[in-house]
Design a protein around this motif. Structure first.
Motif, short mmCIF file in Angstrom:
data_model
loop_
_atom_site.label_atom_id
_atom_site.label_comp_id
_atom_site.label_asym_id
_atom_site.label_seq_id
_atom_site.Cartn_x
_atom_site.Cartn_y
_atom_site.Cartn_z
N LEU A 77 2.46 1.77 -3.55
CA LEU A 77 1.31 2.02 -4.47
C LEU A 77 0.86 3.77 -4.16
CD1 LEU A 77 -1.06 -0.97 -4.50
CD2 LEU A 77 0.01 0.03 -6.52
N ALA A 78 0.75 4.07 -2.79
CA ALA A 78 0.62 5.40 -2.65
C ALA A 78 1.77 6.24 -3.16
CB ALA A 78 0.48 5.55 -1.32
N HIS B 111 -8.21 1.64 -8.56
CA HIS B 111 -7.82 0.53 -7.88
C HIS B 111 -8.42 0.47 -6.73
CE1 HIS B 111 -4.97 -1.46 -5.33
NE2 HIS B 111 -4.55 -0.57 -4.43
N THR B 112 -9.00 1.58 -5.95
CA THR B 112 -9.61 1.58 -4.44
C THR B 112 -10.90 0.79 -4.91
OG1 THR B 112 -8.48 3.66 -3.85
CG2 THR B 112 -10.52 3.15 -2.84
N SER C 213 0.76 -1.21 0.03
CA SER C 213 -0.02 -0.08 0.17
C SER C 213 0.90 1.41 0.10
CB SER C 213 -0.86 -0.02 1.31
OG SER C 213 -1.78 -0.93 1.09
N TYR D 84 1.29 6.47 -6.86
CA TYR D 84 0.22 7.29 -7.28
C TYR D 84 0.43 8.82 -7.11
CZ TYR D 84 -2.94 3.32 -7.55
OH TYR D 84 -3.29 2.35 -7.73
N ARG E 184 -3.30 1.19 -13.11
CA ARG E 184 -4.62 1.76 -13.12
C ARG E 184 -4.71 2.83 -12.29
NH1 ARG E 184 -4.85 -3.56 -13.25
NH2 ARG E 184 -5.17 -3.68 -10.94
N ASP E 185 -5.59 3.65 -12.28
CA ASP E 185 -5.69 5.13 -11.66
C ASP E 185 -5.90 4.83 -10.33
OD1 ASP E 185 -8.29 5.38 -11.33
OD2 ASP E 185 -8.20 5.73 -13.50
N GLU E 186 -5.91 5.53 -9.23
CA GLU E 186 -5.94 5.34 -7.93
C GLU E 186 -7.40 5.08 -7.69
OE1 GLU E 186 -4.64 6.92 -3.43
OE2 GLU E 186 -4.52 8.32 -5.06
N PRO F 160 1.81 2.76 -11.75
CA PRO F 160 0.53 1.90 -11.59
C PRO F 160 -0.19 1.67 -12.77
CG PRO F 160 0.38 3.80 -10.24
CD PRO F 160 1.54 4.14 -11.12
#
Length: 141
Positions: free
Chosen positions: A26-27, A87-88, A23, A30, A82-84, A80
């Motif tokens: 990924l953050a 993903h969320t 996480s 992003y 996919r965009d955030e 990434p």
């Protein structure tokens, strides 16, 4: 030398929870302006992680299809896949699908939304960009 702290009830070993590193990586990606090398990702993360740890996490995320990569010198730069928001949303849907009572989960989720988020959700579901925008109709998918 023995660390007494680890003998105390509720004490932690200092290890991060499963998925916490992924996480964090990924953050960091992003929040970046473009693809990042392992060194650049490491520099964006808090704490003092080893370069090899960051490289391992990047490789795992790439293997899971969560990142794309391209050559950057002798290594790779990662971004990434996919965009955030996507993903969320995928994570939220996955959690919902694994619950045994969808209605209870959704009811609890909505009951804990802020007033602003609740209004936003109502607008998304019923407004001009509502179900059509989400690819759904009032009858279902």
């Amino acid at each position: 030398m023995h660390d007494r702290k680890s003998d105390e009830p509720g004490a932690t070993s200092g290890r991060r929870a499963r998925g916490e590193l992924e996480s964090g990586v990924l953050a960091a990606l992003y929040g970046a302006d473009g693809p990042q090398t392992a060194r650049q990702v490491k520099d964006r993360l808090p704490g003092d992680l080893a370069y090899t740890t960051v490289l391992t996490i990047l490789s795992r995320l790439y293997d899971k299809g969560m990142l794309v990569r391209h050559r950057a010198g002798r290594g790779y730069a990662y971004a990434p896949a996919r965009d955030e928001a996507t993903h969320t949303a995928e994570r939220m849907r996955s959690l919902l699908e694994h619950g045994s009572d969808r209605e209870a989960v959704l009811a609890r989720f909505v009951s804990e939304l802020s007033e602003q988020d609740e209004q936003l959700l109502q607008r998304l579901l019923s407004g001009p960009d509502g179900p059509q925008h989400t690819g759904r109709t009032a009858e279902g998918p």
